[in-house]
Design a protein around this motif. Sequence first.
Motif, PDB file in Angstrom:
ATOM      1  N   GLN A 236      47.437  -4.686  42.726  1.00 51.26           N
ATOM      2  CA  GLN A 236      46.645  -3.767  43.547  1.00 51.26           C
ATOM      3  C   GLN A 236      45.758  -4.542  44.520  1.00 51.26           C
ATOM      4  N   ARG A 237      45.162  -5.624  44.047  1.00 44.32           N
ATOM      5  CA  ARG A 237      44.296  -6.457  44.899  1.00 44.32           C
ATOM      6  C   ARG A 237      45.102  -7.009  46.072  1.00 44.32           C
ATOM      7  N   ARG A 238      46.336  -7.458  45.803  1.00 45.90           N
ATOM      8  CA  ARG A 238      47.184  -8.002  46.865  1.00 45.90           C
ATOM      9  C   ARG A 238      47.511  -6.919  47.889  1.00 45.90           C
ATOM     10  N   ARG A 239      47.808  -5.699  47.434  1.00 50.21           N
ATOM     11  CA  ARG A 239      48.142  -4.610  48.356  1.00 50.21           C
ATOM     12  C   ARG A 239      46.943  -4.267  49.240  1.00 50.21           C
ATOM     13  N   VAL A 240      45.751  -4.232  48.662  1.00 46.12           N
ATOM     14  CA  VAL A 240      44.543  -3.959  49.443  1.00 46.12           C
ATOM     15  C   VAL A 240      44.307  -5.089  50.446  1.00 46.12           C
ATOM     16  N   GLN A 241      44.511  -6.319  50.011  1.00 48.25           N
ATOM     17  CA  GLN A 241      44.338  -7.465  50.900  1.00 48.25           C
ATOM     18  C   GLN A 241      45.295  -7.376  52.091  1.00 48.25           C
ATOM     19  N   ILE A 242      46.533  -6.997  51.827  1.00 53.23           N
ATOM     20  CA  ILE A 242      47.518  -6.839  52.907  1.00 53.23           C
ATOM     21  C   ILE A 242      47.063  -5.741  53.868  1.00 53.23           C
TER      22      ILE A 242
ATOM     23  N   ILE B 121      33.877  -7.623  44.048  1.00 51.20           N
ATOM     24  CA  ILE B 121      32.834  -6.864  44.716  1.00 51.20           C
ATOM     25  C   ILE B 121      32.896  -5.436  44.184  1.00 51.20           C
ATOM     26  N   ASP B 122      31.742  -4.856  43.931  1.00 54.35           N
ATOM     27  CA  ASP B 122      31.654  -3.489  43.414  1.00 54.35           C
ATOM     28  C   ASP B 122      31.597  -2.542  44.605  1.00 54.35           C
ATOM     29  N   MET B 123      32.787  -2.200  45.132  1.00 54.09           N
ATOM     30  CA  MET B 123      32.856  -1.381  46.337  1.00 54.09           C
ATOM     31  C   MET B 123      34.207  -0.669  46.354  1.00 54.09           C
ATOM     32  N   LEU B 124      34.205   0.539  46.896  1.00 56.51           N
ATOM     33  CA  LEU B 124      35.466   1.265  47.057  1.00 56.51           C
ATOM     34  C   LEU B 124      36.268   0.651  48.201  1.00 56.51           C
ATOM     35  N   VAL B 125      37.582   0.722  48.090  1.00 54.25           N
ATOM     36  CA  VAL B 125      38.459   0.191  49.126  1.00 54.25           C
ATOM     37  C   VAL B 125      38.114   0.806  50.479  1.00 54.25           C
ATOM     38  N   ARG B 126      37.835   2.111  50.531  1.00 54.61           N
ATOM     39  CA  ARG B 126      37.550   2.795  51.797  1.00 54.61           C
ATOM     40  C   ARG B 126      36.285   2.255  52.493  1.00 54.61           C
ATOM     41  N   ASP B 127      35.391   1.623  51.737  1.00 57.79           N
ATOM     42  CA  ASP B 127      34.140   1.121  52.306  1.00 57.79           C
ATOM     43  C   ASP B 127      34.190  -0.363  52.654  1.00 57.79           C
ATOM     44  N   PHE B 128      35.237  -1.050  52.221  1.00 57.33           N
ATOM     45  CA  PHE B 128      35.362  -2.485  52.477  1.00 57.33           C
ATOM     46  C   PHE B 128      35.939  -2.676  53.879  1.00 57.33           C
ATOM     47  N   MET B 129      35.307  -3.489  54.701  1.00 54.78           N
ATOM     48  CA  MET B 129      35.699  -3.674  56.105  1.00 54.78           C
ATOM     49  C   MET B 129      35.795  -2.316  56.799  1.00 54.78           C
ATOM     50  N   LYS B 130      34.790  -1.495  56.566  1.00 50.83           N
ATOM     51  CA  LYS B 130      34.763  -0.103  57.014  1.00 50.83           C
ATOM     52  C   LYS B 130      34.956   0.033  58.521  1.00 50.83           C
TER      53      LYS B 130
ATOM     54  N   GLY C 216      46.696 -14.550  53.011  1.00 50.17           N
ATOM     55  CA  GLY C 216      47.169 -15.502  52.006  1.00 50.17           C
ATOM     56  C   GLY C 216      46.315 -15.399  50.763  1.00 50.17           C
ATOM     57  N   ASP C 217      45.913 -16.534  50.254  1.00 51.02           N
ATOM     58  CA  ASP C 217      45.118 -16.557  49.021  1.00 51.02           C
ATOM     59  C   ASP C 217      43.621 -16.600  49.306  1.00 51.02           C
ATOM     60  N   THR C 218      43.202 -15.983  50.393  1.00 54.31           N
ATOM     61  CA  THR C 218      41.809 -16.066  50.817  1.00 54.31           C
ATOM     62  C   THR C 218      40.862 -15.247  49.943  1.00 54.31           C
ATOM     63  N   TRP C 219      41.373 -14.474  48.985  1.00 54.80           N
ATOM     64  CA  TRP C 219      40.511 -13.713  48.091  1.00 54.80           C
ATOM     65  C   TRP C 219      40.289 -14.448  46.779  1.00 54.80           C
ATOM     66  N   LYS C 220      40.530 -15.726  46.778  1.00 57.69           N
ATOM     67  CA  LYS C 220      40.315 -16.530  45.579  1.00 57.69           C
ATOM     68  C   LYS C 220      39.360 -17.654  45.923  1.00 57.69           C
ATOM     69  N   ARG C 221      38.662 -18.121  44.914  1.00 55.06           N
ATOM     70  CA  ARG C 221      37.786 -19.269  45.135  1.00 55.06           C
ATOM     71  C   ARG C 221      38.020 -20.259  44.005  1.00 55.06           C
TER      72      ARG C 221
ATOM     73  N   ILE D  31      37.188  -2.139  44.052  1.00 49.62           N
ATOM     74  CA  ILE D  31      37.791  -3.464  44.210  1.00 49.62           C
ATOM     75  C   ILE D  31      37.624  -4.322  42.957  1.00 49.62           C
ATOM     76  N   LYS D  32      36.491  -4.207  42.278  1.00 45.97           N
ATOM     77  CA  LYS D  32      36.265  -5.059  41.105  1.00 45.97           C
ATOM     78  C   LYS D  32      37.159  -4.685  39.920  1.00 45.97           C
ATOM     79  N   GLU D  33      37.810  -3.520  39.966  1.00 47.45           N
ATOM     80  CA  GLU D  33      38.637  -3.051  38.850  1.00 47.45           C
ATOM     81  C   GLU D  33      40.141  -3.189  39.110  1.00 47.45           C
ATOM     82  N   LEU D  34      40.524  -3.807  40.209  1.00 54.58           N
ATOM     83  CA  LEU D  34      41.931  -3.849  40.589  1.00 54.58           C
ATOM     84  C   LEU D  34      42.725  -4.892  39.812  1.00 54.58           C
ATOM     85  N   SER D  35      43.988  -4.562  39.559  1.00 48.19           N
ATOM     86  CA  SER D  35      44.922  -5.542  39.002  1.00 48.19           C
ATOM     87  C   SER D  35      45.280  -6.527  40.116  1.00 48.19           C
ATOM     88  N   ASP D  36      45.984  -7.614  39.770  1.00 48.07           N
ATOM     89  CA  ASP D  36      46.390  -8.586  40.783  1.00 48.07           C
ATOM     90  C   ASP D  36      47.281  -7.936  41.843  1.00 48.07           C
TER      91      ASP D  36
END
Length: 186
Positions: free
Chosen positions: A139-145, A98-107, A81-86, A132-137
């Motif tokens: 792209q961020r949603r797709r990575v979150q999914i 976060i300054d991290m590549l998608v491949r390294d997040f939840m590795k 859901g909206d768990t990537w927002k605060r 991750i820090k450079e993603l559009s909304d």
Amino acid sequence: MLTNIKNLTFSYIGSKKKILKNIDLQIKSKQRILLAGINGAGKSTLLRILSGQHAAYDVSEFRVLGYRTPQSGVGGVSFVGDTWKRNINFVGTTNYMIDMLVRDFMKKDQDENTKRRDELVEILKIDLDWNIKELSDGQRRRVQIMLGLVKPFKLLLLDEITSELDIIVRRNFLAYLKKETIENNA
């Protein structure tokens, strides 16, 4: 029965307003259920209760995959859901960065489920070298999914998840979900 809830009533602590009243819900494997209603009707609240983000106290029976207190990411329950927002007081809502590549997040989860990850990467059109820090909304949603679904699930709870997906990605993603629910009795 994956989920069985009887007579659930919910209000936030300190509030007398009942968000949910006398909800009965049964979810069986291979079912896909859509919650529809106006803003403020309690759809997101119900999903958060099912994923263990809110506790259910005023309820006759409450079982989610056999658990009285479910937790997203544990035992086959997955909530996206909206768990990537605060929410920052007096500022509003902002995305976590976060300054991290998608491949390294939840590795660890990605490494343990590379076939699923690669299928989701293809469907959602994700580049594992995105920062991750450079993603559009979108792209961020797709990575979150992708990260929310990389581990196999039995009960998947999605809260307005397709709102930021383009129409082609949305179509492919919904077809993937249908396949997953049938093949895995989810």
